[in-house]
Scaffold this motif. Structure first.
Motif, PDB file in Angstrom:
ATOM      1  N   TRP A  28       1.072  28.138  52.515  1.00 45.62           N
ATOM      2  CA  TRP A  28       0.065  29.153  52.807  1.00 45.62           C
ATOM      3  C   TRP A  28      -0.207  29.158  54.296  1.00 45.62           C
ATOM      4  N   SER A  29      -0.177  30.344  54.883  1.00 46.88           N
ATOM      5  CA  SER A  29      -0.397  30.394  56.333  1.00 46.88           C
ATOM      6  C   SER A  29      -1.545  31.328  56.672  1.00 46.88           C
ATOM      7  N   GLY A  30      -2.491  31.452  55.748  1.00 46.35           N
ATOM      8  CA  GLY A  30      -3.651  32.296  56.011  1.00 46.35           C
ATOM      9  C   GLY A  30      -3.421  33.726  55.563  1.00 46.35           C
ATOM     10  N   TYR A  31      -4.494  34.508  55.618  1.00 45.18           N
ATOM     11  CA  TYR A  31      -4.414  35.905  55.196  1.00 45.18           C
ATOM     12  C   TYR A  31      -3.971  36.782  56.369  1.00 45.18           C
ATOM     13  N   PRO A  32      -3.321  37.921  56.059  1.00 44.22           N
ATOM     14  CA  PRO A  32      -3.052  38.881  57.131  1.00 44.22           C
ATOM     15  C   PRO A  32      -4.374  39.447  57.654  1.00 44.22           C
ATOM     16  N   LYS A  33      -4.332  40.016  58.841  1.00 42.57           N
ATOM     17  CA  LYS A  33      -5.561  40.520  59.459  1.00 42.57           C
ATOM     18  C   LYS A  33      -6.212  41.600  58.592  1.00 42.57           C
ATOM     19  N   TYR A  34      -5.401  42.473  58.023  1.00 41.63           N
ATOM     20  CA  TYR A  34      -5.927  43.565  57.191  1.00 41.63           C
ATOM     21  C   TYR A  34      -5.534  43.265  55.752  1.00 41.63           C
ATOM     22  N   ASN A  35      -6.378  42.491  55.089  1.00 41.49           N
ATOM     23  CA  ASN A  35      -6.054  41.974  53.766  1.00 41.49           C
ATOM     24  C   ASN A  35      -6.637  42.896  52.704  1.00 41.49           C
ATOM     25  N   LEU A  81     -23.450  25.133  51.189  1.00 41.56           N
ATOM     26  CA  LEU A  81     -23.569  26.571  50.913  1.00 41.56           C
ATOM     27  C   LEU A  81     -24.114  27.317  52.132  1.00 41.56           C
ATOM     28  N   ARG A  82     -25.060  26.710  52.843  1.00 40.67           N
ATOM     29  CA  ARG A  82     -25.590  27.393  54.044  1.00 40.67           C
ATOM     30  C   ARG A  82     -24.482  27.548  55.084  1.00 40.67           C
ATOM     31  N   ARG A  83     -23.586  26.575  55.140  1.00 42.11           N
ATOM     32  CA  ARG A  83     -22.498  26.658  56.118  1.00 42.11           C
ATOM     33  C   ARG A  83     -21.392  27.620  55.653  1.00 42.11           C
ATOM     34  N   ASP A  84     -20.945  27.469  54.413  1.00 41.93           N
ATOM     35  CA  ASP A  84     -19.734  28.174  53.960  1.00 41.93           C
ATOM     36  C   ASP A  84     -19.961  29.106  52.773  1.00 41.93           C
ATOM     37  N   GLY A  85     -21.217  29.348  52.420  1.00 42.89           N
ATOM     38  CA  GLY A  85     -21.508  30.090  51.181  1.00 42.89           C
ATOM     39  C   GLY A  85     -20.856  31.462  51.117  1.00 42.89           C
ATOM     40  N   LYS A  86     -20.722  32.130  52.259  1.00 42.59           N
ATOM     41  CA  LYS A  86     -20.164  33.487  52.208  1.00 42.59           C
ATOM     42  C   LYS A  86     -18.683  33.473  51.809  1.00 42.59           C
ATOM     43  N   THR A  87     -18.039  32.320  51.977  1.00 41.56           N
ATOM     44  CA  THR A  87     -16.628  32.249  51.562  1.00 41.56           C
ATOM     45  C   THR A  87     -16.477  32.242  50.039  1.00 41.56           C
ATOM     46  N   LEU A 120     -11.866  30.287  48.695  1.00 41.01           N
ATOM     47  CA  LEU A 120     -12.833  29.923  49.744  1.00 41.01           C
ATOM     48  C   LEU A 120     -12.228  29.970  51.140  1.00 41.01           C
ATOM     49  N   HIS A 121     -11.305  30.856  51.352  1.00 39.62           N
ATOM     50  CA  HIS A 121     -10.626  30.950  52.651  1.00 39.62           C
ATOM     51  C   HIS A 121      -9.939  29.630  53.035  1.00 39.62           C
ATOM     52  N   SER A 122      -9.678  28.792  52.052  1.00 41.41           N
ATOM     53  CA  SER A 122      -8.975  27.528  52.296  1.00 41.41           C
ATOM     54  C   SER A 122      -7.558  27.563  51.736  1.00 41.41           C
ATOM     55  N   GLY A 123      -7.172  28.677  51.119  1.00 43.14           N
ATOM     56  CA  GLY A 123      -5.836  28.747  50.536  1.00 43.14           C
ATOM     57  C   GLY A 123      -5.768  28.122  49.166  1.00 43.14           C
ATOM     58  N   PRO A 124      -4.558  28.046  48.596  1.00 39.18           N
ATOM     59  CA  PRO A 124      -4.408  27.644  47.201  1.00 39.18           C
ATOM     60  C   PRO A 124      -4.622  26.152  46.933  1.00 39.18           C
ATOM     61  N   LEU A 125      -4.723  25.329  47.969  1.00 30.12           N
ATOM     62  CA  LEU A 125      -4.879  23.882  47.729  1.00 30.12           C
ATOM     63  C   LEU A 125      -6.324  23.478  47.434  1.00 30.12           C
ATOM     64  N   GLY A 126      -7.280  24.340  47.752  1.00 32.69           N
ATOM     65  CA  GLY A 126      -8.687  24.009  47.518  1.00 32.69           C
ATOM     66  C   GLY A 126      -9.468  23.888  48.817  1.00 32.69           C
ATOM     67  N   TYR A 127     -10.764  23.715  48.673  1.00 29.23           N
ATOM     68  CA  TYR A 127     -11.715  23.693  49.797  1.00 29.23           C
ATOM     69  C   TYR A 127     -11.298  22.641  50.836  1.00 29.23           C
ATOM     70  N   LYS A 128     -11.055  23.108  52.034  1.00 29.50           N
ATOM     71  CA  LYS A 128     -10.446  22.217  53.025  1.00 29.50           C
ATOM     72  C   LYS A 128     -11.311  21.004  53.386  1.00 29.50           C
ATOM     73  N   GLU A 188      -1.588  17.971  52.154  1.00 26.09           N
ATOM     74  CA  GLU A 188      -0.772  17.354  51.102  1.00 26.09           C
ATOM     75  C   GLU A 188      -1.626  17.008  49.881  1.00 26.09           C
ATOM     76  N   VAL A 189      -2.882  17.440  49.890  1.00 23.72           N
ATOM     77  CA  VAL A 189      -3.802  17.171  48.787  1.00 23.72           C
ATOM     78  C   VAL A 189      -4.107  18.483  48.066  1.00 23.72           C
ATOM     79  N   LEU A 190      -3.962  18.475  46.756  1.00 22.84           N
ATOM     80  CA  LEU A 190      -4.333  19.631  45.937  1.00 22.84           C
ATOM     81  C   LEU A 190      -5.578  19.281  45.136  1.00 22.84           C
ATOM     82  N   ILE A 191      -6.604  20.135  45.227  1.00 23.52           N
ATOM     83  CA  ILE A 191      -7.786  19.938  44.384  1.00 23.52           C
ATOM     84  C   ILE A 191      -7.468  20.472  42.989  1.00 23.52           C
ATOM     85  N   THR A 192      -7.769  19.662  41.979  1.00 22.36           N
ATOM     86  CA  THR A 192      -7.536  20.077  40.592  1.00 22.36           C
ATOM     87  C   THR A 192      -8.857  20.059  39.820  1.00 22.36           C
TER      88      THR A 192
END
Lengths: 409, 409
Positions: free
Chosen positions: A23-30, B54-60, B66-74, B96-100
């Motif tokens: 995964w390399s992040g989302y494109p700018k216009y997702n 949540l106050r820091r990252d709640g909007k994700t 969560l804008h962390s990709g398929p492996l889980g919350y960074k 190299e860690v996947l959250i399950t």
């Protein structure tokens, strides 16, 4: 680096899908995916709700199932039962509701109790891409039925059921997204629902009703769910909080008669869904859901209108679509000259991600010139710029939209 | 009630496990299951952690992943990578860690990328019942290898591998619970881990290491995980917060080389694990995990000691066991006259739930007179009374413990 043990592909199952790319992040216009409006996430209210619920029931986190049994956190099931009675006309008790990890888990569970390789399943000809890939993975034979402006066509469904019956085939279920159909965004009328239910009775084929978008009808009123209508005992119903509160919470639900539910519980060995979400949602929804969803609908429709205006400006009449009755996506037909699978690749290289129609249809051919654009998460500016870039790429490759013929706009 | 559509069993897959019975609550003396000490759930700290995250990252929350990709919350993956380096000797990055969703999802994912029906898998002869049923469900041929006081026997493993090789069979993996083995509660020494790793290299068979109890070693120090030792690239490692923080959170993790991870990501279509747990744990663990787990270990060992004293008092020498090196369960051997599958049924009728040995062994016969008792969730009084009732039922049915011969106690 020397070859490792796991470079030996024979160690793995031979029938796996292609391995994932990093995964390399989302494109700018997702402009894809079921993401939602970030500013509408009720962060402070969720914090307060989580605190209240945890202070009351936090010690039950020490148990699998939160002392609520295998169906999920009881206060959340009670809320869902009340909500379904009020909004969807479904009469059920908390003990007929199963909490799932998103409606995606609902799809998996239903597929796994009904479908074995070779079984036939009926879906709408244009439908959620994830449903198609999941059914393919369990080895289903997928039969697509056309849609009209009222959703799944009952005439076409009847013809399909009759044809299958002549072949001696009884489909395992009819999968439909009646309210804000994905991708066409139609809302099936009550009359049509009755027709589908009558066909289900006549042919002895269950209905699998995916109502995950049903809270997002602009008018604020959804038709009754088929599960709540006469004959609804033949319906398996799933819903979700992903589109109404937040997708990352991973909370959905399933309502079905006990013969279905008891088989689902027997194969559901995940230890339950996330407890904090279940607790926070139960507390949050009770107080805030109705006001939240009314406000979210306004935000989403405003974004849709920005998208529609951008398409009109950039594509003119080259982009054809019906104005959605709700939801988070727009289903667009481009002129036949446009191959949207190719367009998708070129657009992605330019930083714009869209769904090509082929991925959202049971037969790729009729989806060839269609695209799906998701508008809930991008900002208004992102929508405008993304559509502009898409039009630029599309014009360069296919000559569409026609740039030098303003009269055609 | 007239027969409904779903009373027609032919609608369902023919190979489903028996349908579930309705849940009617736990028995009064519930001495089974991976539940934990309720008073040790850090409720207020989790509330504070959830609020901060949540106050820091709640909007994700508006995005799947969560804008962390398929492996889980960074941030959680970063914490786990640091924790594994410190506690388990594993050097890995957050990527190299996947959250399950619990280590249970880890079991499912690993089984599904490696095993197809007919494939052979090696497990410890006494092992987690859920592993056995999961492997059975994917159609694995399960080969059990004996344990000794140091865990999985390397001599027996070598004999099994050699025997399978002679038959032309290469097992898909060796599944082991090295640290606080379930159910024997042994902790595998570093020397033994090296022997198992050497056999993995020699026979070209991966190791699947389930370290879900590894934080619960009474001494507070666990041996290095095999994943972190030389040859650890052949190891798939899973762990969990279920036993260390709370099972209902449903958060575990998986560490593996990319050939394994990329295949797992390709079949993992659940949209991620619950966001609030991931966020709250990342924040909570960073500050509190080490002090919390030290305190939890003391609470658990005290409960174990209550259980041991109750067994001594009620069963005398009829109950044989090794004192566990950590964990939440005790593996007990009763005299041969006792059939624990029968004992379980009678005890349940009296309100006491225990695991009969047959469910926790690859071959039911050697488990015939064994039981597993879980001691983390019940109160000290419940443990004492539950063991008393169990002894009463056992005496009535099997004459054991011998009631009128106090000299034998």
């Amino acid at each position: 680096m020397p070859a490792g043990l796991f470079d030996d592909a024979t160690l793995f199952r031979p029938d796996l899908p292609p391995a994932a790319a990093k995964w390399s992040g989302y494109p700018k216009y997702n402009l894809v995916g079921g993401h939602n409006d970030a500013d509408s996430v009720p962060v402070e209210e969720l914090i307060a709700a989580a605190a209240t619920a945890l202070r009351r029931d936090g010690k039950t986190l020490a148990m699998y199932g939160l002392h609520s049994g295998p169906l999920g956190y009881k206060p959340l099931r009670e809320y869902i039962a009340r909500k379904l009675a009020k909004d969807a006309g479904i009469t059920c008790t908390a003990d007929e509701v199963l909490i799932t990890s998103g409606s995606l888990q609902g799809l998996d569970l239903v597929n796994h109790v009904f479908v074995q390789p070779g079984d036939t399943v009926i879906v709408e000809q244009a439908t959620y891409g994830g449903t198609i890939t999941r059914l393919q993975r369990v080895g289903a034979r997928i039969v697509g039925v056309p849609l009209d402006h009222d959703g799944l066509s009952s005439a076409a469904l009847e013809a399909t059921l009759a044809d299958l019956k002549r072949q001696g085939i009884r489909p395992k279920f009819i999968y439909t997204i009646p309210t804000v159909q994905n991708p066409t965004a139609t809302v099936m009328s009550t009359a049509r629902r009755n027709e589908i239910l009558a066909l289900s009775a006549q042919y002895g084929v269950p209905i699998f009703e995916d109502e995950c978008y049903s809270d997002l009808v602009w008018s604020g009123t959804r038709p009754p769910a088929m599960r709540g209508m006469p004959g609804g005992d033949r319906v398996v119903h799933i819903g979700s909080f992903s589109k109404s509160v937040a997708p990352a919470l991973r909370i959905g639900y399933l309502v079905a008669d006990w013969p279905v539910m008891s088989r689902i519980l027997a194969i559901k060995s995940d230890g339950g869904s996330g407890a904090l979400e279940q607790m926070a949602l139960a507390e949050y929804c009770e107080q805030h859901f109705d006001t939240h969803i009314a406000s979210l609908r306004k935000v989403l429709q405003r974004k849709l209108d920005v998208l529609v205006a951008a398409l009109r400006e950039q594509f003119g009449e080259a982009a054809m679509f019906d104005y959605p009755e709700g939801g988070i996506f727009l289903w667009i037909t481009l002129p036949e000259a446009v191959d949207t699978t190719r367009l998708q690749q070129l657009a992605l290289a330019a930083g714009v991600s869209v769904n090509p129609g082929a991925e959202w249809m049971t037969d790729a051919a009729p989806g060839r010139s269609r695209i799906r654009i998701c508008f809930a998460h991008p900002s208004e500016q992102t929508l405008r710029e993304g559509v502009g870039l898409l039009a630029e790429v599309c014009h360069r490759e296919f000559g569409i939209p026609v740039r030098d013929a303003n009269a055609h706009r």
